[in-house]
Design an enzyme around this catalytic site. Structure first.
Site, PDB file in Angstrom:
ATOM      1  N   ILE A   1     -44.082  29.353 -27.400  1.00 57.65           N
ATOM      2  CA  ILE A   1     -45.082  29.135 -26.360  1.00 57.65           C
ATOM      3  C   ILE A   1     -46.176  28.176 -26.836  1.00 57.65           C
ATOM      4  CG2 ILE A   1     -46.539  31.120 -26.949  1.00 57.65           C
ATOM      5  CD1 ILE A   1     -46.793  31.602 -23.862  1.00 57.65           C
TER       6      ILE A   1
ATOM      7  N   HIS B   1     -38.337  33.471 -25.811  1.00 57.59           N
ATOM      8  CA  HIS B   1     -39.312  32.694 -26.568  1.00 57.59           C
ATOM      9  C   HIS B   1     -40.275  33.609 -27.303  1.00 57.59           C
ATOM     10  CE1 HIS B   1     -41.980  33.554 -23.173  1.00 57.59           C
ATOM     11  NE2 HIS B   1     -42.968  33.206 -23.970  1.00 57.59           N
ATOM     12  N   CYS B   2     -41.013  33.007 -28.243  1.00 57.32           N
ATOM     13  CA  CYS B   2     -42.060  33.710 -28.983  1.00 57.32           C
ATOM     14  C   CYS B   2     -43.218  32.729 -29.171  1.00 57.32           C
ATOM     15  CB  CYS B   2     -41.518  34.247 -30.313  1.00 57.32           C
ATOM     16  SG  CYS B   2     -40.880  32.969 -31.416  1.00 57.32           S
ATOM     17  N   LEU B   3     -43.838  32.714 -30.336  1.00 61.53           N
ATOM     18  CA  LEU B   3     -44.925  31.766 -30.580  1.00 61.53           C
ATOM     19  C   LEU B   3     -44.387  30.415 -31.045  1.00 61.53           C
ATOM     20  CD1 LEU B   3     -47.981  31.221 -30.738  1.00 61.53           C
ATOM     21  CD2 LEU B   3     -47.883  31.978 -33.117  1.00 61.53           C
TER      22      LEU B   3
ATOM     23  N   GLY C   1     -40.757  30.008 -32.135  1.00 65.89           N
ATOM     24  CA  GLY C   1     -39.308  29.904 -32.008  1.00 65.89           C
ATOM     25  C   GLY C   1     -38.540  30.690 -33.059  1.00 65.89           C
TER      26      GLY C   1
END
Length: 104
Positions: free
Chosen positions: A95, A68-70, A72
């Site tokens: 996230i 995951h990241c901020l 996607g």
């Protein structure tokens, strides 16, 4: 539909799947500053620009990776690279849609 759903991934379901998968790694590909501002407990930070260093973090390509990241987008790029290298990786989104505990 929230922004985190833009890529068709629900991070909350993905985190639960990570927790339910023995030996899995939750990989956060945001930059170190973003990670320090708040991350999911148990996640491992490997920023997208350093994704080629995955073998030093996760030596076995059989290890299930939940990425995951901020939002996607970066995790999608990371998963494309990881799959190309033979890793078992899944993009679980961003996230910014996470509703669970955050560690700072």
């Amino acid at each position: 539909m929230g922004m985190f759903s833009m890529f068709g991934n629900d991070i909350n379901k993905g985190v639960q799947e990570w927790r339910d998968t023995e030996g899995a790694v939750l990989l956060d590909v945001r930059n170190p500053e973003e990670y320090a501002q708040g991350h999911i407990p148990g996640s491992v930070n490997l920023p997208l620009p350093n994704i080629s260093q995955i073998a030093s973090v996760v030596p076995s390509k059989d290890t299930p990776l939940f990425v995951h990241c901020l939002s996607g987008a970066r995790s999608g790029q990371a998963v494309s690279y990881l799959k190309g290298e033979g890793y078992n990786a899944k993009n679980i989104g961003g996230i910014n849609g996470y509703k669970g505990e955050i560690t700072r």
